[in-house]
Design an enzyme around this catalytic site. Structure first.
Site, PDB file in Angstrom:
ATOM      1  CG  HIS A  87     126.429 108.451  -7.734  1.00 36.13           C
ATOM      2  ND1 HIS A  87     126.009 108.525  -9.040  1.00 36.13           N
ATOM      3  CD2 HIS A  87     127.783 108.259  -7.781  1.00 36.13           C
ATOM      4  CE1 HIS A  87     127.050 108.391  -9.851  1.00 36.13           C
ATOM      5  NE2 HIS A  87     128.143 108.222  -9.111  1.00 36.13           N
ATOM      6  CE1 TYR A  97     125.471 112.160 -12.646  1.00 43.18           C
ATOM      7  CE2 TYR A  97     124.579 113.264 -10.708  1.00 43.18           C
ATOM      8  CZ  TYR A  97     124.913 112.094 -11.375  1.00 43.18           C
ATOM      9  OH  TYR A  97     124.699 110.882 -10.782  1.00 43.18           O
ATOM     10  CD  GLU A 139     122.660 109.666  -8.485  1.00 41.49           C
ATOM     11  OE1 GLU A 139     122.819 110.898  -8.559  1.00 41.49           O
ATOM     12  OE2 GLU A 139     123.382 108.849  -9.093  1.00 41.49           O
TER      13      GLU A 139
HETATM   14  C1  HEM Z   1     127.216 109.959 -15.779  1.00 47.04           C
HETATM   15  C2  HEM Z   1     127.997 110.246 -14.734  1.00 47.04           C
HETATM   16  C3  HEM Z   1     128.559 109.247 -13.762  1.00 47.04           C
HETATM   17  C4  HEM Z   1     128.871 107.921 -13.911  1.00 47.04           C
HETATM   18  C5  HEM Z   1     128.710 107.045 -15.156  1.00 47.04           C
HETATM   19  C6  HEM Z   1     129.385 107.461 -12.638  1.00 47.04           C
HETATM   20  C7  HEM Z   1     129.800 106.166 -12.378  1.00 47.04           C
HETATM   21  C8  HEM Z   1     130.187 105.680 -11.137  1.00 47.04           C
HETATM   22  C9  HEM Z   1     130.524 104.310 -10.832  1.00 47.04           C
HETATM   23  C10 HEM Z   1     130.512 103.155 -11.841  1.00 47.04           C
HETATM   24  C11 HEM Z   1     130.833 104.232  -9.518  1.00 47.04           C
HETATM   25  C12 HEM Z   1     131.257 102.972  -8.717  1.00 47.04           C
HETATM   26  C13 HEM Z   1     130.027 102.366  -8.098  1.00 47.04           C
HETATM   27  C14 HEM Z   1     130.374 101.156  -7.259  1.00 47.04           C
HETATM   28  O1  HEM Z   1     130.850 101.331  -6.119  1.00 47.04           O
HETATM   29  O2  HEM Z   1     130.175 100.036  -7.754  1.00 47.04           O
HETATM   30  C15 HEM Z   1     130.690 105.569  -8.969  1.00 47.04           C
HETATM   31  C16 HEM Z   1     130.954 105.907  -7.673  1.00 47.04           C
HETATM   32  C17 HEM Z   1     131.056 107.213  -7.231  1.00 47.04           C
HETATM   33  N1  HEM Z   1     130.756 108.339  -7.956  1.00 47.04           N
HETATM   34 FE1  HEM Z   1     130.040 108.426  -9.828  1.00 47.04          FE
HETATM   35  N2  HEM Z   1     129.399 108.505 -11.761  1.00 47.04           N
HETATM   36  C18 HEM Z   1     128.910 109.607 -12.399  1.00 47.04           C
HETATM   37  C19 HEM Z   1     128.772 110.859 -11.862  1.00 47.04           C
HETATM   38  C20 HEM Z   1     129.253 111.250 -10.641  1.00 47.04           C
HETATM   39  C21 HEM Z   1     129.229 112.592 -10.121  1.00 47.04           C
HETATM   40  C22 HEM Z   1     128.609 113.797 -10.827  1.00 47.04           C
HETATM   41  C23 HEM Z   1     129.840 112.583  -8.916  1.00 47.04           C
HETATM   42  C24 HEM Z   1     130.094 113.760  -7.979  1.00 47.04           C
HETATM   43  C25 HEM Z   1     131.179 114.436  -8.001  1.00 47.04           C
HETATM   44  C26 HEM Z   1     130.222 111.200  -8.649  1.00 47.04           C
HETATM   45  C27 HEM Z   1     130.840 110.757  -7.519  1.00 47.04           C
HETATM   46  C28 HEM Z   1     131.002 109.432  -7.160  1.00 47.04           C
HETATM   47  C29 HEM Z   1     131.489 108.996  -5.854  1.00 47.04           C
HETATM   48  C30 HEM Z   1     131.882 109.917  -4.693  1.00 47.04           C
HETATM   49  C31 HEM Z   1     131.512 107.594  -5.899  1.00 47.04           C
HETATM   50  C32 HEM Z   1     131.993 106.662  -4.794  1.00 47.04           C
HETATM   51  C33 HEM Z   1     133.472 106.496  -4.974  1.00 47.04           C
HETATM   52  C34 HEM Z   1     134.144 105.792  -3.808  1.00 47.04           C
HETATM   53  O3  HEM Z   1     133.706 104.677  -3.455  1.00 47.04           O
HETATM   54  O4  HEM Z   1     135.122 106.379  -3.332  1.00 47.04           O
HETATM   55  N3  HEM Z   1     129.853 110.426  -9.719  1.00 47.04           N
HETATM   56  N4  HEM Z   1     130.300 106.426  -9.980  1.00 47.04           N
END
Ligand code: HEM
Length: 154
Positions: A87, A97, A139
């Site tokens: 993130h 969020y 974060e």
């Molecule tokens: C409780 C809330 C959230 C959970 C459980 C979550 C979970 C995850 C997970 C499991 C990943 C993959 C991590 C990896 O590369 O191993 C990820 C990546 C990511 N998350 Fe979240 N996330 C949350 C909230 C958010 C929010 C609020 C945003 C913003 C809009 C966001 C944006 C992203 C982005 C941009 C990536 C990278 C994706 C990529 O590689 O293209 N996430 N998140």
């Protein structure tokens, strides 16, 4: 900030694990459809990981692991640190969020239909914010370290 989930909320969320196992990817795919109505948010994500289905699968796995481990969150320390690190790399901030909450909860209803009762959605709403607070805190520490300052104490 930390939110304390009631035993009842934890039980409800935990009881949704089998439905998430079956329908988690459909839910997260639907969630991204809703989330990406905002082009600025869509631009934060790697397009290839979306198109291959990789990112919906990662999020579905994270949500399932959370439901399964809600009574023992220490089991999720390593994955939470990985998520927080990713993130920070992609510029996710606290203000994003609410957008994910607003996309995820209706997506659960879209996919599970009547099985996602108001009680289930309310429990997931609380549980989402408990996890979000943990991520936002980690974060903030990572952003502070990047800026060269001391990590905030939690
Ligand atoms: C409780 C809330 C959230 C959970 C459980 C979550 C979970 C995850 C997970 C499991 C990943 C993959 C991590 C990896 O590369 O191993 C990820 C990546 C990511 N998350 Fe979240 N996330 C949350 C909230 C958010 C929010 C609020 C945003 C913003 C809009 C966001 C944006 C992203 C982005 C941009 C990536 C990278 C994706 C990529 O590689 O293209 N996430 N998140």
């Amino acid at each position: 900030m930390s939110r304390v989930l009631s035993a009842e909320v934890k039980t409800i969320v935990n009881s949704t694990a089998p439905a998430l196992q079956q329908h988690g990817v459909a839910i997260t795919t639907r969630m991204y459809e809703r989330l990406f109505e905002d082009p600025a948010v869509k631009a934060m994500f790697d397009e290839a990981a979306q198109e291959s289905g990789e990112q919906p699968r990662r999020l579905a796995a994270a949500i399932l692991a959370y439901a399964q481990n809600i009574e023992k969150l220490e089991a999720l320390t390593a994955p939470v640190m990985r998520m927080a690190a990713r993130h920070v790399e992609t510029g996710v901030k606290a203000e994003h969020y609410p957008l994910v909450a607003a996309a995820l909860l209706p997506a659960i209803r879209d996919v599970l239909g009547e099985a996602a009762t108001d009680e289930v959605l309310a429990a997931w709403g609380e549980a989402y914010w408990a996890l979000a607070d943990i991520l936002i805190g980690k974060e903030a520490d990572l952003y502070a370290q990047e800026a060269g300052g001391p990590a905030a104490a939690h």
